[in-house]
Design a protein around this motif. Sequence first.
Motif, PDB file in Angstrom:
ATOM      1  N   TYR A  49      69.436  24.305 -61.802  1.00 20.68           N
ATOM      2  CA  TYR A  49      69.731  22.930 -61.380  1.00 20.68           C
ATOM      3  C   TYR A  49      69.955  21.979 -62.547  1.00 20.68           C
ATOM      4  N   HIS A  84      62.961  22.182 -53.434  1.00 20.51           N
ATOM      5  CA  HIS A  84      61.682  22.741 -53.002  1.00 20.51           C
ATOM      6  C   HIS A  84      60.960  23.351 -54.195  1.00 20.51           C
ATOM      7  N   PHE A  85      59.725  22.948 -54.423  1.00 21.02           N
ATOM      8  CA  PHE A  85      58.888  23.463 -55.506  1.00 21.02           C
ATOM      9  C   PHE A  85      59.478  23.189 -56.894  1.00 21.02           C
ATOM     10  N   ILE A 143      72.601  18.136 -49.699  1.00 22.91           N
ATOM     11  CA  ILE A 143      72.907  16.818 -50.240  1.00 22.91           C
ATOM     12  C   ILE A 143      73.619  16.034 -49.154  1.00 22.91           C
ATOM     13  N   ILE A 202      53.685  33.829 -55.348  1.00 23.58           N
ATOM     14  CA  ILE A 202      54.596  33.595 -56.469  1.00 23.58           C
ATOM     15  C   ILE A 202      56.048  33.581 -55.985  1.00 23.58           C
ATOM     16  N   ARG A 239      62.163  29.598 -52.113  1.00 23.82           N
ATOM     17  CA  ARG A 239      62.484  28.268 -51.595  1.00 23.82           C
ATOM     18  C   ARG A 239      63.233  27.456 -52.643  1.00 23.82           C
ATOM     19  N   TYR A 240      62.797  27.595 -53.889  1.00 21.45           N
ATOM     20  CA  TYR A 240      63.395  26.838 -54.996  1.00 21.45           C
ATOM     21  C   TYR A 240      64.873  27.168 -55.133  1.00 21.45           C
ATOM     22  N   LEU A 241      65.205  28.448 -54.964  1.00 20.03           N
ATOM     23  CA  LEU A 241      66.578  28.880 -55.202  1.00 20.03           C
ATOM     24  C   LEU A 241      67.557  28.397 -54.120  1.00 20.03           C
ATOM     25  N   VAL A 242      67.026  28.083 -52.931  1.00 18.88           N
ATOM     26  CA  VAL A 242      67.906  27.561 -51.880  1.00 18.88           C
ATOM     27  C   VAL A 242      68.104  26.069 -52.143  1.00 18.88           C
ATOM     28  N   PRO A 243      69.334  25.645 -52.457  1.00 20.35           N
ATOM     29  CA  PRO A 243      69.505  24.234 -52.834  1.00 20.35           C
ATOM     30  C   PRO A 243      69.264  23.311 -51.657  1.00 20.35           C
ATOM     31  N   PRO A 244      68.629  22.166 -51.895  1.00 20.83           N
ATOM     32  CA  PRO A 244      68.397  21.219 -50.806  1.00 20.83           C
ATOM     33  C   PRO A 244      69.728  20.617 -50.372  1.00 20.83           C
ATOM     34  N   TYR A 277      57.317  33.217 -52.830  1.00 23.91           N
ATOM     35  CA  TYR A 277      57.723  32.264 -51.802  1.00 23.91           C
ATOM     36  C   TYR A 277      58.277  30.977 -52.431  1.00 23.91           C
ATOM     37  N   PRO A 278      57.530  30.346 -53.369  1.00 31.06           N
ATOM     38  CA  PRO A 278      58.095  29.128 -53.987  1.00 31.06           C
ATOM     39  C   PRO A 278      59.416  29.403 -54.712  1.00 31.06           C
ATOM     40  N   ILE A 279      59.514  30.580 -55.360  1.00 28.61           N
ATOM     41  CA  ILE A 279      60.757  30.877 -56.088  1.00 28.61           C
ATOM     42  C   ILE A 279      61.925  30.979 -55.102  1.00 28.61           C
TER      43      ILE A 279
END
Lengths: 145, 360
Positions: free
Chosen positions: B63, B83-84, A38, A25, A31-36, A27-29
């Motif tokens: 976001y 991601h995700f 741009i 649960i 990763r999600y919080l780190v912005p990709p 790990y995805p959260i």
Amino acid sequence: MTKIGRRDFVNYLLGFGGISAIAAIFYPIGRYLVPPPIREAEPTTLKVGSIDEFPANSSKIVRFGRKPVILIRDSGENIHALTATCTHLDCIVQFSEDRQQIICACHNGVYDLTGKNVSGPPPKPLTEFAVKVIDKEIVISQMKA
Amino acid sequence: MSNFFDSRVARWLDDRLDLSPIKNLVEHKKVPIHHHTVWYYMGGVTLFLFLVQVFSGILLLMYYRPGENSAYESMQFITSKVHFGWLIRNIHAWGANIMVLFAFIHMFSVFFTKAFKRPRELTWATGFILLVLAMGFGFSGYLLPWNELAFFATKVGTDIAGVVPIIGEKLKIVLRGGDDVTGATLSRFFGIHVAILPALTTVLLGLHLLFVQRQGMSEPEFFEELPEAKKHYIPFFPDFVLRDALLWLVVLIIILSLAVFFPWELGLKADPLASAPMGIRPEWYFMFMFQSLKFLPPHILFFEGETLGVLFFAVAGIFWMLIPFVKLQNGSINESKFFTYFGLATLAFMLGMTILGYLV
């Protein structure tokens, strides 16, 4: 050798499953919080306008890619281009006409017109850009290291 | 749990805050065991799904950018770049639908087991308002991706609000933030979705849960009539809570599977100048109302058919909320049976209209 009882075994299994579930649960959260990142094209040169529209003793701030750059025409007709973000805490600097210096209003940082930090808290100089005038057009470019 | 109350932390807290009501609840709350025990889990699942919505919603907020020119683009960014992001968005979309579904199941199970009766009138009423709020969440959230389907669904939905007599037109303009569905509507719906509804829901959910804890589990009539020796109970802590947790896990896995295997399409960006796409329909939980309104003739006596329809649903909703206060005077009617038949008729009407809505 100690024997693992049925209850212990089930407890280990539950513990392992529980930890895996929590990891699955969070790990995805995480990763999600780190912005990709741009991606934006990094320009190498930028036309910033005609020299006729840029009188002596004036300045303006332009965008060079994502960075603000301060363009200064001093009283001696020289044109300087420097990164406009103060090296202290990221404020945008300004040109002081009467002092012929670059100052930062946030914490009284002072730079000379070549970008050298001369007084106040800034730890590093401002980065200089190369300035050329081609057919009366001011062009700035990143200095080669 | 009982070990916790002997710990130093618990004693420290107890000295200052008096934990005895909580201790009492933990040690004495019990759940009756009978062939309708399964329905006791439905409220807990709905609560869990609400929490999933809160967390996934907060993540989306990191976001999402409301606005005519940014909402759709930010959704594209979330689902394709972050991601995700696709997972969080689909959990939120699927979770919303499943939460409303479980809220309905919870409501009807409470109704058919007659758990709404005295002394639980207020629990029922707050629960009903929570369901209406959940539908409000669904309606307002549907617009936020600013895609074609959402745009037209909102046009139709807010237009229906316009047929309410006297205040309808004003209500429509307030909802839309103008005459038409525009970026202003999107701003409004965003505010409603992330601030107004959560605030109201927090208060009502707090009350609802407080009432449930104060009154304990409702026992159906047939269970109450059993001799004491034949009544079986399990402790709420930890037996029932652990079973509840297991069910929560199962529901979470179902949502994850749906999110992975049946992702929601983002569709095309809303275009106010484009014609409505074919097959435009509201979310399934509004379907029974939408379909009923379609069946009404344009005029009934002096009223517009639609106006009468909307009024009917408003009155029916209020009646349903106040049903614990309904007392049947005539002794010849078995009250319990009357409620069962009434509930069945309501459920049949809603299911029938929903199915018709998808078939016609």
